[in-house]
Motif scaffolding. Sequence first.
Motif, PDB file in Angstrom:
ATOM      1  N   UNK A  39       0.831  -1.325  -0.026  1.00 22.13           N
ATOM      2  CA  UNK A  39      -0.090  -0.178  -0.092  1.00 22.13           C
ATOM      3  C   UNK A  39       0.991   1.158  -0.174  1.00 22.13           C
ATOM      4  N   UNK A  40       1.977   1.146   0.856  1.00 20.54           N
ATOM      5  CA  UNK A  40       2.954   2.482   0.957  1.00 20.54           C
ATOM      6  C   UNK A  40       3.600   2.575  -0.489  1.00 20.54           C
ATOM      7  N   UNK A  41       3.974   1.386  -1.302  1.00 20.57           N
ATOM      8  CA  UNK A  41       4.435   1.499  -2.372  1.00 20.57           C
ATOM      9  C   UNK A  41       3.497   2.229  -3.473  1.00 20.57           C
ATOM     10  N   UNK A  42       2.376   1.881  -3.440  1.00 28.06           N
ATOM     11  CA  UNK A  42       1.506   2.133  -4.337  1.00 28.06           C
ATOM     12  C   UNK A  42       1.134   3.821  -4.208  1.00 28.06           C
ATOM     13  N   UNK A  43       0.991   4.182  -2.974  1.00 27.91           N
ATOM     14  CA  UNK A  43       0.957   5.591  -2.468  1.00 27.91           C
ATOM     15  C   UNK A  43       2.042   6.447  -3.185  1.00 27.91           C
ATOM     16  N   UNK A  44       3.379   5.823  -2.826  1.00 27.48           N
ATOM     17  CA  UNK A  44       4.453   6.644  -3.280  1.00 27.48           C
ATOM     18  C   UNK A  44       4.457   6.724  -4.741  1.00 27.48           C
ATOM     19  N   UNK A  46       1.758   6.785  -6.768  1.00 27.32           N
ATOM     20  CA  UNK A  46       0.664   7.648  -7.012  1.00 27.32           C
ATOM     21  C   UNK A  46       1.075   9.098  -6.878  1.00 27.32           C
ATOM     22  N   UNK A  47       1.797   9.356  -5.901  1.00 29.46           N
ATOM     23  CA  UNK A  47       2.604  10.505  -5.528  1.00 29.46           C
ATOM     24  C   UNK A  47       3.457  11.090  -6.732  1.00 29.46           C
ATOM     25  N   UNK A  48       4.257  10.056  -7.084  1.00 24.31           N
ATOM     26  CA  UNK A  48       5.371  10.395  -8.049  1.00 24.31           C
ATOM     27  C   UNK A  48       4.605  10.718  -9.470  1.00 24.31           C
ATOM     28  N   UNK A  49       3.614   9.902  -9.805  1.00 25.81           N
ATOM     29  CA  UNK A  49       2.655  10.291 -11.025  1.00 25.81           C
ATOM     30  C   UNK A  49       2.347  11.416 -10.936  1.00 25.81           C
ATOM     31  N   UNK A  50       1.683  11.838  -9.762  1.00 26.03           N
ATOM     32  CA  UNK A  50       0.931  13.008  -9.890  1.00 26.03           C
ATOM     33  C   UNK A  50       2.026  14.336  -9.844  1.00 26.03           C
ATOM     34  N   UNK A  69      12.044  12.789 -10.319  1.00 20.07           N
ATOM     35  CA  UNK A  69      10.929  12.322  -9.243  1.00 20.07           C
ATOM     36  C   UNK A  69      11.054  10.840  -9.351  1.00 20.07           C
ATOM     37  N   UNK A  70      11.213  10.106 -10.423  1.00 20.16           N
ATOM     38  CA  UNK A  70      11.284   8.594 -10.404  1.00 20.16           C
ATOM     39  C   UNK A  70      12.307   8.110  -9.553  1.00 20.16           C
ATOM     40  N   UNK A  71      13.413   8.663  -9.488  1.00 18.85           N
ATOM     41  CA  UNK A  71      14.498   8.269  -8.711  1.00 18.85           C
ATOM     42  C   UNK A  71      14.408   8.490  -7.408  1.00 18.85           C
ATOM     43  N   UNK A  72      13.937   9.787  -7.143  1.00 21.90           N
ATOM     44  CA  UNK A  72      13.391  10.105  -5.639  1.00 21.90           C
ATOM     45  C   UNK A  72      12.593   9.144  -4.923  1.00 21.90           C
ATOM     46  N   UNK A  73      11.560   8.657  -5.995  1.00 20.35           N
ATOM     47  CA  UNK A  73      10.436   7.645  -5.445  1.00 20.35           C
ATOM     48  C   UNK A  73      11.110   6.430  -5.086  1.00 20.35           C
TER      49      UNK A  73
END
Length: 124
Positions: A39-44, A46-50, A69-73
């Motif tokens: 769930x945390x991975x999915x949330x991260x 989603x945030x990165x995609x946004x 942003x991808x690398x940070x995620x």
Amino acid sequence: MTSIDPSHQLAALLRKQVSAVRDGGAKAGPAGSPARAERAQSDAASVAAGRIQALSPNDPDRKKKALRIFLESVLLQELGAQLVHDPSFPNMVDAVQGQMQADSQMAAAADELSELLVAGATRK
């Protein structure tokens, strides 16, 4: 032979490098059940995609920013979200991105990934 999506190659490489650092004594990411971690991975993601989607289509550095942003995620996912508050985190991301650009094969894969990231953000 099946080709591998460059985003998976980059993520796998980053995870491998991060695991090596973690095994060398760095603290692991947040503990919890597999469902909680997923769930945390999915949330991260989603945030990165946004964040990527919010980049201006007219920004000349859009691809570079999307890759960052991808690398940070990925790094936050692997090392723990609390790292975002570490003042040296941006320097670490800079170092990773710089190493990727220094290797011609990795730079080509990173460029292809950044193309995919901005193309995906445009379709949403």
